[in-house]
Design an enzyme around this catalytic site. Structure first.
Site, short mmCIF file in Angstrom:
data_model
loop_
_atom_site.label_atom_id
_atom_site.label_comp_id
_atom_site.label_asym_id
_atom_site.label_seq_id
_atom_site.Cartn_x
_atom_site.Cartn_y
_atom_site.Cartn_z
CG ASP A 67 -0.35 -0.57 2.47
OD1 ASP A 67 0.89 -0.57 2.58
OD2 ASP A 67 -1.11 -1.01 3.35
CG ASN A 136 -9.33 -1.88 11.81
OD1 ASN A 136 -8.36 -2.50 11.38
ND2 ASN A 136 -9.80 -0.78 11.24
CG HIS A 138 -6.08 -2.45 8.79
ND1 HIS A 138 -6.25 -1.30 9.55
CD2 HIS A 138 -4.74 -2.64 8.72
CE1 HIS A 138 -5.07 -0.85 9.90
NE2 HIS A 138 -4.14 -1.63 9.43
CD GLU A 143 -8.98 0.73 7.63
OE1 GLU A 143 -9.08 -0.16 8.49
OE2 GLU A 143 -8.18 1.69 7.76
C1 F6R Z 1 1.34 -1.77 6.18
C2 F6R Z 1 0.01 -2.34 6.20
C3 F6R Z 1 -0.82 -2.40 7.42
C4 F6R Z 1 -0.05 -2.73 8.70
C5 F6R Z 1 -0.98 -2.68 9.90
C6 F6R Z 1 -0.25 -2.93 11.20
O1 F6R Z 1 1.88 -1.82 4.87
O2 F6R Z 1 -0.42 -2.75 5.18
O3 F6R Z 1 -1.85 -3.34 7.24
O4 F6R Z 1 0.53 -4.00 8.57
O5 F6R Z 1 -1.58 -1.41 9.96
O6 F6R Z 1 0.60 -1.84 11.45
P1 F6R Z 1 1.74 -1.93 12.55
O7 F6R Z 1 2.70 -2.95 12.09
O8 F6R Z 1 2.35 -0.55 12.56
O9 F6R Z 1 1.08 -2.29 13.82
#
Ligand code: F6R
Length: 249
Positions: A67, A136, A138, A143
């Site tokens: 992303d 959540n 994702h 989301e």
């Molecule tokens: C990042 C991504 C997100 C993260 C998720 C967890 O490229 O796609 O799905 O893996 O938000 O974030 P952290 O690792 O910061 O807890």
């Protein structure tokens, strides 16, 4: 889903690095799916340490990131383009031509999304996708409520996601409201998935992933339908999970 239970973040990162390195060392051509955020930072550090010590080469490796924020150029310190260069690419010998991140500054964002899926397809798909999980549920920036059929697309970020990521910005107002993300279907097409989960903030997500139902309201739940998923989770993240044996199905 297979579970590798580890003590803490450090061990999670090292075990993930060993797993990934075994693929890098034994393949002639490898396409990785990469994530950003706090979770994979330790993994990337371990890969850099290995590269410095053992000169493991990434000349045959390509990568596709999950992303990117819409509106941030690659030069912006909070863009995922910048993150990947800073945390991994510039420290190893991967050819920058072989690294791919969706552009959040594309003039035609819709076209950018379609072209991204096509590029992955032309590469022969992703061999190993690294994932983190949002509290959540994702994955990527998919989301709750995202269709399981989704390809790479534009998303409005949930408030909880913007709040969680505000730690990297001066204030939450600076966190972009939109992002481009590989879709759930794009992620599920990966041949293999490695999900990394660490810390107390992920306890509820981990419990729902293992014990909850498969539902678009909890995007990561789809991973239960993938044939080749390994979860590397630390003790803190697993603290609320009762039926750990459910994971090694
Ligand atoms: C990042 C991504 C997100 C993260 C998720 C967890 O490229 O796609 O799905 O893996 O938000 O974030 P952290 O690792 O910061 O807890």
């Amino acid at each position: 889903m297979k579970l590798i239970e580890v003590k803490d973040y450090h061990e999670m990162s090292q075990v993930a690095a060993d797993y990934l390195l075994s693929k890098v060392k034994t393949s002639d051509k490898l396409t990785l799916g990469l994530a950003t955020g706090g979770t994979p930072q330790g993994l990337y550090e371990a890969l850099i340490n290995d590269h410095n010590q053992n000169r493991t080469s990434y000349q045959h490796v390509s990568s596709f990131n999950l992303d990117e924020y819409i509106g941030l150029s690659g030069k912006h310190p909070n863009s995922y383009y910048h993150y990947m260069n800073d945390h991994l690419f510039k420290h190893i010998d991967i050819d920058s031509e072989n690294t791919h991140i969706p552009s959040g500054k594309a003039v035609d964002l819709q076209k950018e999304c379609e072209a991204y899926d096509e590029k992955i397809r032309l590469h022969g798909g992703i061999d190993l996708q690294i994932l983190g999980i949002g509290s959540n549920g994702h994955i990527g920036f998919n989301e709750p409520g995202t269709s399981f059929e989704s390809n790479t697309h534009i998303v409005e970020l949930a408030e909880s996601t913007r709040e969680a990521n505000a730690r990297y910005f001066n204030s939450i107002d600076e966190v972009p409201a939109q992002a481009i993300t590989m879709g759930i279907s794009s992620i599920m097409k990966s041949k293999e998935i490695l999900l990394l989960v660490s810390g107390e903030a992920k306890q509820v997500a981990m419990k729902k992933l293992v014990e909850g139902e498969i539902s678009e309201n909890f995007p990561a739940s789809i991973l239960n339908r993938h044939e080749h998923v390994t979860v590397i989770a630390d003790q803190e993240a697993l603290a609320m999970v009762k039926g750990l044996e459910l994971l090694n199905r």
